[in-house]
Design an enzyme around this catalytic site. Structure first.
Site, PDB file in Angstrom:
ATOM      1  N   THR A   4      40.892  36.539  39.230  1.00  0.00           N
ATOM      2  CA  THR A   4      42.063  35.933  38.773  1.00  0.00           C
ATOM      3  C   THR A   4      42.837  35.077  39.826  1.00  0.00           C
ATOM      4  O   THR A   4      42.581  35.382  40.856  1.00  0.00           O
ATOM      5  CB  THR A   4      43.131  36.965  37.968  1.00  0.00           C
ATOM      6  OG1 THR A   4      43.908  36.363  37.204  1.00  0.00           O
ATOM      7  CG2 THR A   4      43.754  37.593  39.071  1.00  0.00           C
ATOM      8  N   LYS A  36      47.542  37.153  31.337  1.00  0.00           N
ATOM      9  CA  LYS A  36      47.816  38.075  32.559  1.00  0.00           C
ATOM     10  C   LYS A  36      49.157  37.844  33.171  1.00  0.00           C
ATOM     11  O   LYS A  36      49.519  38.247  33.987  1.00  0.00           O
ATOM     12  CB  LYS A  36      46.685  37.487  33.630  1.00  0.00           C
ATOM     13  CG  LYS A  36      45.390  37.951  33.333  1.00  0.00           C
ATOM     14  CD  LYS A  36      44.585  37.234  34.348  1.00  0.00           C
ATOM     15  CE  LYS A  36      42.986  37.288  33.935  1.00  0.00           C
ATOM     16  NZ  LYS A  36      42.347  36.438  34.801  1.00  0.00           N
ATOM     17  N   GLY A  48      53.207  38.537  36.221  1.00  0.00           N
ATOM     18  CA  GLY A  48      51.589  38.418  36.113  1.00  0.00           C
ATOM     19  C   GLY A  48      50.962  39.291  37.062  1.00  0.00           C
ATOM     20  O   GLY A  48      51.652  39.899  37.792  1.00  0.00           O
ATOM     21  N   SER A 127      42.144  36.153  43.338  1.00  0.00           N
ATOM     22  CA  SER A 127      40.930  35.617  44.027  1.00  0.00           C
ATOM     23  C   SER A 127      41.190  34.275  44.645  1.00  0.00           C
ATOM     24  O   SER A 127      40.700  33.607  45.412  1.00  0.00           O
ATOM     25  CB  SER A 127      39.709  35.916  43.491  1.00  0.00           C
ATOM     26  OG  SER A 127      39.558  35.475  42.267  1.00  0.00           O
ATOM     27  N   ALA A 158      41.287  26.424  40.096  1.00  0.00           N
ATOM     28  CA  ALA A 158      40.156  26.540  39.190  1.00  0.00           C
ATOM     29  C   ALA A 158      38.753  25.771  39.438  1.00  0.00           C
ATOM     30  O   ALA A 158      37.786  26.204  39.185  1.00  0.00           O
ATOM     31  CB  ALA A 158      40.613  26.353  37.670  1.00  0.00           C
ATOM     32  N   CYS A 161      37.682  28.126  42.945  1.00  0.00           N
ATOM     33  CA  CYS A 161      37.567  29.634  42.861  1.00  0.00           C
ATOM     34  C   CYS A 161      36.657  29.925  41.555  1.00  0.00           C
ATOM     35  O   CYS A 161      36.956  29.636  40.625  1.00  0.00           O
ATOM     36  CB  CYS A 161      38.779  30.330  42.806  1.00  0.00           C
ATOM     37  SG  CYS A 161      38.427  32.093  42.506  1.00  0.00           S
ATOM     38  N   THR A 164      38.229  31.859  38.728  1.00  0.00           N
ATOM     39  CA  THR A 164      39.460  31.454  38.193  1.00  0.00           C
ATOM     40  C   THR A 164      39.267  30.166  37.114  1.00  0.00           C
ATOM     41  O   THR A 164      38.013  29.409  37.349  1.00  0.00           O
ATOM     42  CB  THR A 164      40.420  30.542  39.055  1.00  0.00           C
ATOM     43  OG1 THR A 164      40.774  31.711  39.920  1.00  0.00           O
ATOM     44  CG2 THR A 164      41.659  30.261  38.714  1.00  0.00           C
TER      45      THR A 164
END
Length: 176
Positions: A4, A36, A48, A127, A158, A161, A164
């Site tokens: 996440t 989340k 979060g 992460s 995004a 990673c 993500t």
């Protein structure tokens, strides 16, 4: 914590927390639209989480109880939660981190007893957290509001990673 990215930015009279929606199990994407980031304390607090989902739900419930016990005192509620988190045999096994904020305070919580206020009003976990944090710091002096910084930074994370995605949930509060 894998799987996440959660980012918090406090700028221009607002605090914004955003997170992606990807849930991964090993190398497999199990779900792409998890929520989340959520509101707590009747909307007065946003938070979060990064980490195991069941663990995060447990921590949100415990934080909600602490906020009821110490209304309007986010820092005290968080300190009490992390004390329990470190000392309780059940909670000690939980693997998660949290970012929480109200109109005045932004905090990062961990199971090792950390209750940290971000330097400069920006903090990230998960992460992809370091990617989002770097992007947000690079964008903070631009003519962008807090939500725009969060959206752009999470989009950058995004792209980098693998844990993500771009399916974002954003919550915000007007700062005091």
């Amino acid at each position: 914590m894998h799987a996440t990215t959660i980012l918090m930015v406090r700028k221009g009279g607002r605090v914004v927390i955003g997170g992606d929606g990807q849930v991964s199990l090993g190398q497999t994407i199990v779900k792409g639209n998890a929520r989340k980031v959520r509101r707590l304390a009747k909307g007065a607090v946003i938070g979060g989480f990064a980490g195991a989902t069941a663990d995060a739900f447990t921590l949100f419930e415990r934080l909600e109880a602490k906020l009821e016990q110490y209304p309007g005192q986010l820092t005290r509620a968080c300190v009490e939660l992390t004390k329990d988190w470190r000392t309780d045999r059940y909670l000690r096994r939980l693997e998660a981190m949290m970012l929480v904020a109200d109109r005045e305070v932004s905090l990062m919580l961990s199971g090792s007893g950390d209750v940290l206020e971000p330097e400069g009003g920006i903090m990230a976990i998960g992460s992809g957290g370091n990617y989002a944090l770097a992007a947000a710091r690079a964008l903070e002096d631009q003519d962008l509001d807090a939500e725009s910084i969060v959206r752009r930074s999470l989009a950058i994370a995004a792209e980098i990673c693998v844990y993500t995605n771009g399916n974002l949930v954003i919550e915000s509060l007007e700062a005091a």
